[in-house]
Design a protein around this motif. Structure first.
Motif, PDB file in Angstrom:
ATOM      1  N   ASP A   1       0.841  -1.447   0.103  1.00 29.34           N
ATOM      2  CA  ASP A   1       0.006  -0.056  -0.171  1.00 29.34           C
ATOM      3  C   ASP A   1       1.025   1.372  -0.172  1.00 29.34           C
ATOM      4  O   ASP A   1       0.712   2.188  -1.033  1.00 29.34           O
ATOM      5  CB  ASP A   1      -0.893   0.106   1.355  1.00 29.34           C
ATOM      6  CG  ASP A   1      -1.823   1.123   1.371  1.00 29.34           C
ATOM      7  OD1 ASP A   1      -1.411   2.344   1.297  1.00 29.34           O
ATOM      8  OD2 ASP A   1      -2.950   0.969   1.403  1.00 29.34           O
TER       9      ASP A   1
ATOM     10  N   PRO B   1      -4.419  -4.331   2.403  1.00 32.15           N
ATOM     11  CA  PRO B   1      -5.235  -5.415   3.243  1.00 32.15           C
ATOM     12  C   PRO B   1      -5.638  -6.454   2.475  1.00 32.15           C
ATOM     13  O   PRO B   1      -5.761  -6.713   1.204  1.00 32.15           O
ATOM     14  CB  PRO B   1      -6.672  -4.465   3.651  1.00 32.15           C
ATOM     15  CG  PRO B   1      -6.170  -2.896   3.303  1.00 32.15           C
ATOM     16  CD  PRO B   1      -5.196  -3.010   2.089  1.00 32.15           C
TER      17      PRO B   1
ATOM     18  N   THR C   1      -4.627  -6.285   7.826  1.00 33.94           N
ATOM     19  CA  THR C   1      -3.758  -5.103   7.324  1.00 33.94           C
ATOM     20  C   THR C   1      -2.507  -5.321   8.141  1.00 33.94           C
ATOM     21  O   THR C   1      -2.589  -5.080   9.498  1.00 33.94           O
ATOM     22  CB  THR C   1      -4.204  -3.554   7.461  1.00 33.94           C
ATOM     23  OG1 THR C   1      -5.460  -3.561   6.664  1.00 33.94           O
ATOM     24  CG2 THR C   1      -3.507  -2.474   6.876  1.00 33.94           C
TER      25      THR C   1
END
Length: 794
Positions: free
Chosen positions: A378, A426, A435
């Motif tokens: 991410d 996630p 996560t």
């Protein structure tokens, strides 16, 4: 159970019952009242915090509500934008004075937003946080050196960071040393308890104080009025978005009567395209501050002129310049900051010797963020910092001879730190959405503390030059079982190596004629820590949390290598190179509510320490070297770093109730309560623990005005250490404030926003002595005073 503990329970119970009844009434009336109230009068600000967890769900406003397919670069950008609907970006302007309650974290977080910092002022973080539930300041030199104390824990157990990296300086090495973070240049302060230790290191076992500002911009400046962002900048648009050059400026100015103080700062932000730049400069000067009465409890023979605390004047200034480059998916930026402070040390010894500290810090910081176009990662974030700090402790060697004025000791700290975090995307583990964030941290520190008074001798200064290196890795895992139930499991392991010297001392720490020699010491430690927490949404908009922690802390250089006089604490410190790892086992339970007419947070906690490290006063007196210990007429308390098991337990409560509409605004009541009790395993008291405090007040606010009157009562502190600690009397701290904020017509004189006001402090002009201060019997807190401030945005 002691009388005091029964009194705490009765007071807490009565307070909670009273507010609970008021809240029940208010909640019952809320649906009927709500339509009649103006929306802006009940708008509750969304509090954004960054310090508690490396798992951040960033909100990026989109330029169009059109849903974009998860392909190419848009995938990594769009998943963050979907986290908040477009309506949240244009929320109504929140009102100042609303109690900020954080409900999405696994432990208590105290937030001091920008507008409150501007109203409260204070030259040190300890002054700013002095009255917050569960927090106080060390107040060694009010306005000049005051380090935050959290739940009775300070120095080596409370971390202080600025924009994600260690603040540097030497405030953890001596209570007389200033914290090189000035509230005048700060936009928000977060005080984090609980699992924060796992992110920032074992020396944050008691909590972390995190200050943020815009010195490394993570956003392009917004030339639109920014009150709707609650003092935080609008996040930077995508690099492909067209942006026009923009310049914003802000002035921060205040005057205080109690110390004839003047402070002023100017902040500039500019940017356009892919670049943003920031610059700020500030300064503050005060004279000796006014006090209600004679300050010295144990010596009535000294003259005190004009009702002022002798030798308490201060002067500080600083400047910073920084910039960031924004690229597709992230940014990278750097800043260089200079902090300078010259302040006097109050107290009998400080006044006699005209003691003052001349400190300078140069700090370079780099940070960045990258959101790659991958299916697994991410965000990648990193922070790096390098600090070069030095201060001279200046004073008279002979109080009767002004020609002996000079440097008595010098402290230096050269410190470097790098921290990197990777937040993973996630993923669905069937039982929960998981996560994960992984972090890596490395740091190095070199300390010296020489004295020119006895060069070449074994006991020259507080310790010989020493250095330490630490390497750590940590992981945070959050489990989202449902929208209402979340859990966190985190762990950290670090390795610490220290190198220094200290002599062998006799077992009774009394000179026996054996020659002393410096012996090389190279201890190393591998502390391991872990935590588990649960966050649960409850009926009525409440959120409950429970967190359990096991945290190990490695001894620090001062605890291992000290072997000399320490004027700040009036002690002759003797380190212990055989110290073991300190271990804390904690449980914290909390309930919070951030929305509606009744907002509150309540927390109780219990911590058991194995091998708690502390300075044990032996009852022996020393002068500047070990051979003097036990001699008649010596002035320094011998303090040996020792270990014992200890228990800390306590709780905090604060609330705010909007009672109803009045004169176009909202009036209400607020209160607070905090208590901490700390004892060793043998039942004796841990020294310098804050007293039970309880307070409340009334307020009125609308979209422009905030008026508040608040009284905080601190009970007497009689739970003192067996040796060399005296009881502290209670006090009443009465404050009142009026502030006004508005948007301005640029044609007036160019400003677009203003907030200005007047704050009255210690309006009862009470004698206030801080029980956690080493100098409380010689230094009174400032008396009655008025602070006027004005803040303009251009």
């Amino acid at each position: 159970m002691s009388f005091e503990l029964r009194r705490v329970q009765h007071l807490a119970g009565a307070s909670l019952l009273l507010l609970g009844a008021a809240a029940t009434s208010a909640l019952a009336q809320e649906p009927a009242q709500q339509p009649a109230q103006d929306k802006s009068s009940t708008e509750i600000p969304a509090v954004t915090v960054t310090a508690p967890s490396p798992i951040v769900r960033r909100v990026v406003p989109t330029r169009s509500p059109v849903r974009v397919a998860r392909t190419g670069r848009s995938r990594s950008q769009q998943h963050t934008a979907e986290a908040t609907p477009p309506a949240a970006v244009t929320a109504a302007t929140p009102q100042q004075g609303v109690l900020p309650v954080v409900t999405n974290q696994f432990a208590t977080v105290t937030v001091v937003p920008n507008e409150e910092i501007r109203r409260e002022g204070g030259g040190q973080l300890g002054d700013l946080l002095f009255s917050k539930p569960g927090i106080t300041g060390s107040s060694f030199a009010p306005g000049a050196s005051s380090r935050p104390i959290i739940r009775g824990l300070d120095v080596n157990r409370v971390g202080i960071v600025e924009n994600g990296t260690n603040s540097g300086g030497a405030s953890d090495l001596g209570e007389d040393h200033f914290v090189p973070i000035d509230p005048l240049a700060t936009n928000q302060v977060e005080v984090v308890r609980g699992p924060a230790a796992l992110r920032y290191g074992s020396t944050s076992i008691g909590g972390v104080v995190s200050a943020t500002n815009n010195r490394i911009p993570d956003a392009l400046p917004s030339c639109a009025p920014s009150f709707q962002t609650y003092g935080l900048p609008t996040k930077a648009p995508l690099a492909t978005a067209a942006t026009s050059p923009c310049v914003t400026a802000e002035t921060r100015t205040a005057f205080s009567s109690v110390d004839r103080g003047v402070e002023s700062g100017v902040l500039l932000d500019t940017g356009g395209g892919n670049f943003a730049f920031h610059a700020d400069v500030y300064g503050r000067t005060t004279t000796d501050y006014g006090i209600p009465s004679y300050p010295y409890l144990n010596d009535q023979t000294r003259s005190v002129a004009n009702g002022r605390q002798p030798n308490s004047a201060t002067r500080s200034d600083g400047a910073s310049i920084g910039g960031s480059y924004f690229f597709q998916g992230g940014y990278i930026g750097a800043a260089i900051t200079q902090n300078d402070s010259l302040y006097h040390i109050p107290g009998i010894d400080g006044a006699d010797h005209n003691t003052r500290i001349d400190g300078h810090q140069t700090k370079i910081n780099v940070k960045g963020e990258y959101r790659p176009d991958t299916a697994a990662i991410d965000t990648v974030r990193f922070w790096a910092g390098a600090t070069d700090y030095r201060h001279n402790e200046i004073g008279l060697a002979d109080p009767a001879n002004p020609n002996t004025d000079g440097v008595r000791q010098t402290f230096t700290n050269k410190e470097q730190e790098i921290r990197t975090e990777v937040q993973l995307m996630p993923f669905n583990a069937r039982f929960a959405e998981v996560t994960t964030a992984l972090g890596f941290q490395v740091g190095h520190q070199e300390l010296t503390a020489p004295s020119p008074d006895n060069p070449g001798t074994l006991f020259n200064g507080l310790w010989d030059p020493n250095n330490s290196t630490r390497v750590a890795a940590y992981a945070f895992n959050e489990f989202k079982f449902t929208e209402a139930t979340r859990a966190q499991i985190a762990g950290r392991i670090e390795h610490v190596e220290l190198h220094g010297t200290t002599p062998d001392f006799p077992a009774d720490f009394l000179p026996d004629g054996t020659p002393q020699a410096a012996i090389a010491r190279n201890p190393s430690f591998t502390p391991k820590s872990g935590s588990i927490g649960l966050l649960q949404d409850l009926p009525g908009g409440m959120v409950g949390s429970i967190t359990a922690q096991y945290v190990e802390r490695a001894p620090k250089a001062a605890e291992l290598f000290s072997r000399g006089g320490h004027d700040a604490t009036a002690t002759f410190d003797i380190g212990n190179p055989n110290l073991k790892i300190e271990t804390a086992k904690s449980v914290e339970v909390g309930v919070r509510k951030a929305t509606g007419p009744f907002r509150f947070e309540a927390t109780v906690y219990y911590t058991h320490f194995d091998n708690f490290i502390y300075r044990r006063l032996t009852g022996v007196m020393c002068d500047d070297d070990f051979a003097s210990c036990g001699a008649p007429g010596a002035e320094l308390n011998q303090a040996v770093y020792s270990q014992a098991n200890a228990n800390f337990r306590g709780g905090e409560f604060q609330s705010q109730l909007d009672v109803g509409a009045f004169q176009g605004g909202i009036w209400g009541i607020e209160n607070q309560l905090d208590v901490v009790r700390a004892t060793f395993s043998d039942g004796t008291n841990v020294p310098r623990i804050p007293p039970l405090r309880m307070g409340g007040g009334v307020f009125w606010r609308d979209d422009n005005w905030l008026m508040r009157v608040n009284l905080l009562h601190a009970f007497a502190q009689n739970n003192v250490a067996v040796i060399a600690e005296t009881p502290t009397a209670g006090y009443n701290l009465l404050k009142a404030e009026v502030s006004y904020k508005t948007k301005l017509d640029r044609n007036w004189f160019g400003a677009r926003e203003m907030i200005a006001g007047i704050v009255g402090n210690n309006l009862l002009n009470e004698n206030i002595r801080n029980s956690v201060s080493y100098t409380k019997d010689e230094v009174l807190m400032p008396g009655i005073g008025v602070r006027a401030f004005a803040n303009f945005k251009f």
